[in-house]
Write an enzyme that holds these catalytic residues in place. Structure first.
Site, PDB file in Angstrom:
ATOM      1  N   VAL A   1       5.257  -3.144  13.766  1.00  0.00           N
ATOM      2  CA  VAL A   1       5.550  -4.468  13.211  1.00  0.00           C
ATOM      3  C   VAL A   1       6.819  -4.339  12.381  1.00  0.00           C
ATOM      4  CG1 VAL A   1       3.185  -5.344  13.215  1.00  0.00           C
ATOM      5  CG2 VAL A   1       4.015  -4.057  11.233  1.00  0.00           C
ATOM      6  N   SER A   2       7.524  -5.452  12.209  1.00  0.00           N
ATOM      7  CA  SER A   2       8.822  -5.410  11.552  1.00  0.00           C
ATOM      8  C   SER A   2       8.739  -5.384  10.032  1.00  0.00           C
ATOM      9  CB  SER A   2       9.668  -6.614  11.986  1.00  0.00           C
ATOM     10  OG  SER A   2       9.885  -6.578  13.381  1.00  0.00           O
TER      11      SER A   2
END
Length: 202
Positions: A8-9
């Protein structure tokens, strides 16, 4: 053996790995073989991905949720996939634009082949650009490699400056726009020439 990679960012709690982890387990990836990152895809340093790629062995299949979890950009993705192919590591994509990509199938192998062609195309472009740049430099009278920092006129000024017993070598180098290391590569502390300096003068 299946090896998973999820990312995930953001790591501020607004994004969660749970949907990707669930998809991995449904695909048959064991929890202890899933590598994780909480970092932007644009970052070069992704320890989870680095560890995952290092752990992969010939015959393994890398499983990702979406292709954009794997590559920073198209160029990085092409390079990564070409590396996997050359190591005899498969790829399986579970969702997104690349959904159902599985190199254990004929369609999946075709996909790998396309990326191999793209990787070769990129390598040829780099070689072509490098050769064109060197040819242009030669046409302007320059040779390849790093430019020499010491030329004849700079050397003569350095010799003159250092002949003064009160001269400070670091100050002389700074005035001439070179490093002290470069200065001493060509001259002794009293301004006399070393072998490298002799080659420029002659």
């Amino acid at each position: 053996m299946l090896v998973g990679y999820v990312r995930v960012s953001k790591n501020d709690g607004t994004q969660t790995l749970s949907p990707q982890l669930d998809a991995m387990r449904e695909a048959g990836v064991e929890s202890n073989r899933i590598y994780e990152d909480m970092a932007s895809g644009r970052k070069d340093d992704r320890p989870g991905l680095n560890a995952c790629l290092k752990a992969l062995q010939p015959g393994n299949t890398l499983v990702v949720w979406k292709l954009d979890r794997l590559g920073r950009d198209l160029k990085h993705l092409v390079k990564t996939l070409d590396d996997l192919r050359s190591r005899n590591v498969g790829l399986k994509v579970l969702a997104g634009a690349g959904a159902q990509i599985d190199t254990n199938t004929s369609n999946g192998r075709l996909f790998f082949g396309i990326f191999a062609v793209l990787a070769e195309f990129e390598r040829e472009l780099i070689v072509e650009r490098t050769q064109a740049g060197l040819a242009a430099a030669r046409a302007r009278g320059r040779k390849g490699g790093r430019p020499r920092k010491m030329d004849r006129s700079t050397l003569m000024m350095a010799m003159s400056a250092l002949s003064d017993p009160k001269a400070n070598a670091s100050e002389v180098a700074k005035r001439l726009g070179i490093t002290t290391t470069t200065l001493y590569m060509y001259l002794n502390g009293d301004g006399s020439l070393k072998e490298a300096g002799q080659s420029i003068i002659s």
